[in-house]
Structures are given as C-alpha cells and as structure tokens.
Design a protein around this motif. Structure first.
Motif, PDB file in Angstrom:
ATOM      1  N   THR A 219       0.825  -1.186   0.000  1.00 29.11           N
ATOM      2  CA  THR A 219       0.000   0.000   0.000  1.00 29.11           C
ATOM      3  C   THR A 219       0.863   1.240   0.000  1.00 29.11           C
ATOM      4  O   THR A 219       0.557   2.218  -0.686  1.00 29.11           O
ATOM      5  CB  THR A 219      -0.900  -0.011   1.243  1.00 29.11           C
ATOM      6  OG1 THR A 219      -1.626  -1.228   1.271  1.00 29.11           O
ATOM      7  CG2 THR A 219      -1.859   1.153   1.253  1.00 29.11           C
ATOM      8  N   SER A 220       1.934   1.226   0.698  1.00 27.49           N
ATOM      9  CA  SER A 220       2.794   2.401   0.730  1.00 27.49           C
ATOM     10  C   SER A 220       3.411   2.672  -0.636  1.00 27.49           C
ATOM     11  O   SER A 220       3.546   3.829  -1.056  1.00 27.49           O
ATOM     12  CB  SER A 220       3.878   2.250   1.807  1.00 27.49           C
ATOM     13  OG  SER A 220       4.731   1.171   1.486  1.00 27.49           O
TER      14      SER A 220
ATOM     15  N   ALA B  81       3.454   6.132  -5.493  1.00 26.74           N
ATOM     16  CA  ALA B  81       3.313   6.269  -6.950  1.00 26.74           C
ATOM     17  C   ALA B  81       2.148   7.186  -7.282  1.00 26.74           C
ATOM     18  O   ALA B  81       2.234   8.037  -8.189  1.00 26.74           O
ATOM     19  CB  ALA B  81       3.108   4.910  -7.596  1.00 26.74           C
ATOM     20  N   PHE B  82       1.056   7.075  -6.557  1.00 27.43           N
ATOM     21  CA  PHE B  82      -0.099   7.919  -6.785  1.00 27.43           C
ATOM     22  C   PHE B  82       0.256   9.371  -6.486  1.00 27.43           C
ATOM     23  O   PHE B  82      -0.117  10.278  -7.235  1.00 27.43           O
ATOM     24  CB  PHE B  82      -1.267   7.446  -5.912  1.00 27.43           C
ATOM     25  CG  PHE B  82      -2.502   8.254  -6.078  1.00 27.43           C
ATOM     26  CD1 PHE B  82      -2.883   9.172  -5.113  1.00 27.43           C
ATOM     27  CD2 PHE B  82      -3.303   8.138  -7.204  1.00 27.43           C
ATOM     28  CE1 PHE B  82      -4.025   9.934  -5.267  1.00 27.43           C
ATOM     29  CE2 PHE B  82      -4.439   8.898  -7.359  1.00 27.43           C
ATOM     30  CZ  PHE B  82      -4.799   9.800  -6.390  1.00 27.43           C
ATOM     31  N   GLY B  83       1.002   9.631  -5.464  1.00 27.47           N
ATOM     32  CA  GLY B  83       1.419  10.973  -5.110  1.00 27.47           C
ATOM     33  C   GLY B  83       2.342  11.575  -6.160  1.00 27.47           C
ATOM     34  O   GLY B  83       2.233  12.756  -6.523  1.00 27.47           O
TER      35      GLY B  83
ATOM     36  N   GLN C 184       1.566  14.884  -8.328  1.00 27.39           N
ATOM     37  CA  GLN C 184       2.512  15.995  -8.343  1.00 27.39           C
ATOM     38  C   GLN C 184       2.922  16.333  -9.774  1.00 27.39           C
ATOM     39  O   GLN C 184       2.987  17.504 -10.147  1.00 27.39           O
ATOM     40  CB  GLN C 184       3.746  15.626  -7.510  1.00 27.39           C
ATOM     41  CG  GLN C 184       4.753  16.747  -7.406  1.00 27.39           C
ATOM     42  CD  GLN C 184       6.008  16.297  -6.642  1.00 27.39           C
ATOM     43  OE1 GLN C 184       6.225  15.123  -6.406  1.00 27.39           O
ATOM     44  NE2 GLN C 184       6.799  17.261  -6.231  1.00 27.39           N
ATOM     45  N   ALA C 185       3.158  15.352 -10.572  1.00 29.23           N
ATOM     46  CA  ALA C 185       3.548  15.582 -11.967  1.00 29.23           C
ATOM     47  C   ALA C 185       2.422  16.278 -12.719  1.00 29.23           C
ATOM     48  O   ALA C 185       2.665  17.176 -13.537  1.00 29.23           O
ATOM     49  CB  ALA C 185       3.917  14.263 -12.640  1.00 29.23           C
ATOM     50  N   ARG C 186       1.153  15.929 -12.470  1.00 32.30           N
ATOM     51  CA  ARG C 186       0.021  16.575 -13.129  1.00 32.30           C
ATOM     52  C   ARG C 186      -0.078  18.029 -12.726  1.00 32.30           C
ATOM     53  O   ARG C 186      -0.334  18.900 -13.549  1.00 32.30           O
ATOM     54  CB  ARG C 186      -1.276  15.848 -12.815  1.00 32.30           C
ATOM     55  CG  ARG C 186      -1.500  14.620 -13.643  1.00 32.30           C
ATOM     56  CD  ARG C 186      -2.952  14.159 -13.527  1.00 32.30           C
ATOM     57  NE  ARG C 186      -3.268  13.774 -12.148  1.00 32.30           N
ATOM     58  CZ  ARG C 186      -3.253  12.538 -11.677  1.00 32.30           C
ATOM     59  NH1 ARG C 186      -2.973  11.536 -12.480  1.00 32.30           N
ATOM     60  NH2 ARG C 186      -3.550  12.285 -10.422  1.00 32.30           N
ATOM     61  N   VAL C 187       0.150  18.319 -11.484  1.00 31.81           N
ATOM     62  CA  VAL C 187       0.068  19.693 -10.997  1.00 31.81           C
ATOM     63  C   VAL C 187       1.157  20.537 -11.647  1.00 31.81           C
ATOM     64  O   VAL C 187       0.905  21.644 -12.135  1.00 31.81           O
ATOM     65  CB  VAL C 187       0.176  19.741  -9.444  1.00 31.81           C
ATOM     66  CG1 VAL C 187       0.390  21.161  -8.944  1.00 31.81           C
ATOM     67  CG2 VAL C 187      -1.065  19.141  -8.805  1.00 31.81           C
ATOM     68  N   TYR C 188       2.352  20.039 -11.664  1.00 28.77           N
ATOM     69  CA  TYR C 188       3.444  20.806 -12.254  1.00 28.77           C
ATOM     70  C   TYR C 188       3.255  20.986 -13.773  1.00 28.77           C
ATOM     71  O   TYR C 188       3.555  22.033 -14.333  1.00 28.77           O
ATOM     72  CB  TYR C 188       4.794  20.131 -11.973  1.00 28.77           C
ATOM     73  CG  TYR C 188       5.303  20.423 -10.576  1.00 28.77           C
ATOM     74  CD1 TYR C 188       5.685  21.709 -10.233  1.00 28.77           C
ATOM     75  CD2 TYR C 188       5.383  19.418  -9.616  1.00 28.77           C
ATOM     76  CE1 TYR C 188       6.155  21.984  -8.954  1.00 28.77           C
ATOM     77  CE2 TYR C 188       5.842  19.675  -8.351  1.00 28.77           C
ATOM     78  CZ  TYR C 188       6.227  20.971  -8.029  1.00 28.77           C
ATOM     79  OH  TYR C 188       6.682  21.260  -6.765  1.00 28.77           O
TER      80      TYR C 188
END
Length: 173
Positions: free
Chosen positions: A8-9, A14-16, A20-24
């Motif tokens: 899960t971690s 990976a989801f984070g 983050q890549a989408r935001v940037y």
C-alpha cells in the motif's frame, strides 16, 4: 490473501508522484528533482532498420534499373532504324518498278545521258566567251561565271585575286 504485488505504501507513493507531476504540468513548472524535460529519442531501432533496408534496396536496384532504361532506349532506336529501313526498301522498290517501264528509261536516257533517238538530230550548245573579261566583275555576279569555267581557271583566278589584294596600288610603285 490477494495477489498484490505492491504494498500500500508503494501504491500511495506512486499515486502521489503522478498527482505531483500533473500539478506541475498544468502550471507549466519544471518538475522537482528533474534537470529538464524528458526527451524521447525520435529515432527508434525499428526506424533505423527500416531506413537501412530502404537504402539497401535503392542501391541494389539502381544498376538494374539503369540497365533496363538503357536497353529500352536501345530497343526504341533499333525499331526506329528498322522502320526507316522499311521505308527505304519501299522507296527502292518503287524506283525499281519505274525503271522497268521502257518510257521512263527512254526519258532518263534523254535527260541524263543526252541520248537521241535514231533519226533525230542532237544539238549541243557550247558556252561562248565571257562578256566581262574583268575578274572583279565576276566576283560581283555571285560566281555565276565561275561555275561554268573549269576548276583550274577558278583556282588561278583566286590566286590572282589574292595577289592583287596584297599588292600595293600601281600608282605607289
């Protein structure tokens, strides 16, 4: 137990990173930790191999195509020559058929050989003396008199003209 391959971690990490890549990307900012935009090589191995195969085909087919075009040109030239030869043969056959006609032979003998039939009187006109004995006057007529005279007279006249052109005038002597 499920067949989860990732913990899960690991999934949350990976989801984070994806978020983050989408935001940037949306903000137009460079990604943290990256030195620059990620560039992919546009020339793949398959494209290089395809280019190599195309070049090999062009090189392999260049000489045979050149030979083929040259041979087609030679064939066209030979067909043209054969057609001209056929036309020449046909023309000679027509001429041979004309010479089989006795009237045509008689006419040609009169015109070309100056023959006369038995009982006819043949006349031949001899050229009289030239009305202009001045060689300079012969040049002005476009050499009409030169065509009637023998070749050696024409040669001697040309030597005289060349000598007269190079000599000083009679008054200066």
């Amino acid at each position: 137990m499920g067949a989860d391959r990732f913990s899960t971690s690991a999934r949350l990490k990976a989801f984070g990173q994806e978020a983050q890549a989408r935001v940037y990307r949306a903000a137009g900012l460079p990604r943290q930790g990256a030195t620059g935009p990620v560039r992919r090589n546009k020339l793949t191995g398959r494209a290089a191999l395809l280019g190599l195969v195309v070049c090999a085909l062009v090189v392999a087919l260049a000489y045979p195509m050149r030979s083929y075009v040259a041979q087609r040109s030679d064939i066209a030239d030979q067909r043209r020559a054969a057609q001209q030869a056929k036309q020449k043969v046909e023309q000679l056959r027509r001429e041979k058929a004309r010479w089989q006609d006795p009237d045509y032979v008689r006419t040609q003998a009169r015109l070309q050989l100056h023959y006369v039939m038995p009982g006819e009187t043949g006349y031949s006109v001899a050229a009289g003396p030239s009305p202009t004995p001045d060689p300079a006057a012969d040049h002005g007529k476009g050499n009409q008199a030169a065509a009637v005279r023998p070749w050696y007279d024409n040669l001697w006249d040309s030597v005289d003209h060349a000598d007269a052109a190079g000599a000083p005038p009679a008054a200066a002597r």
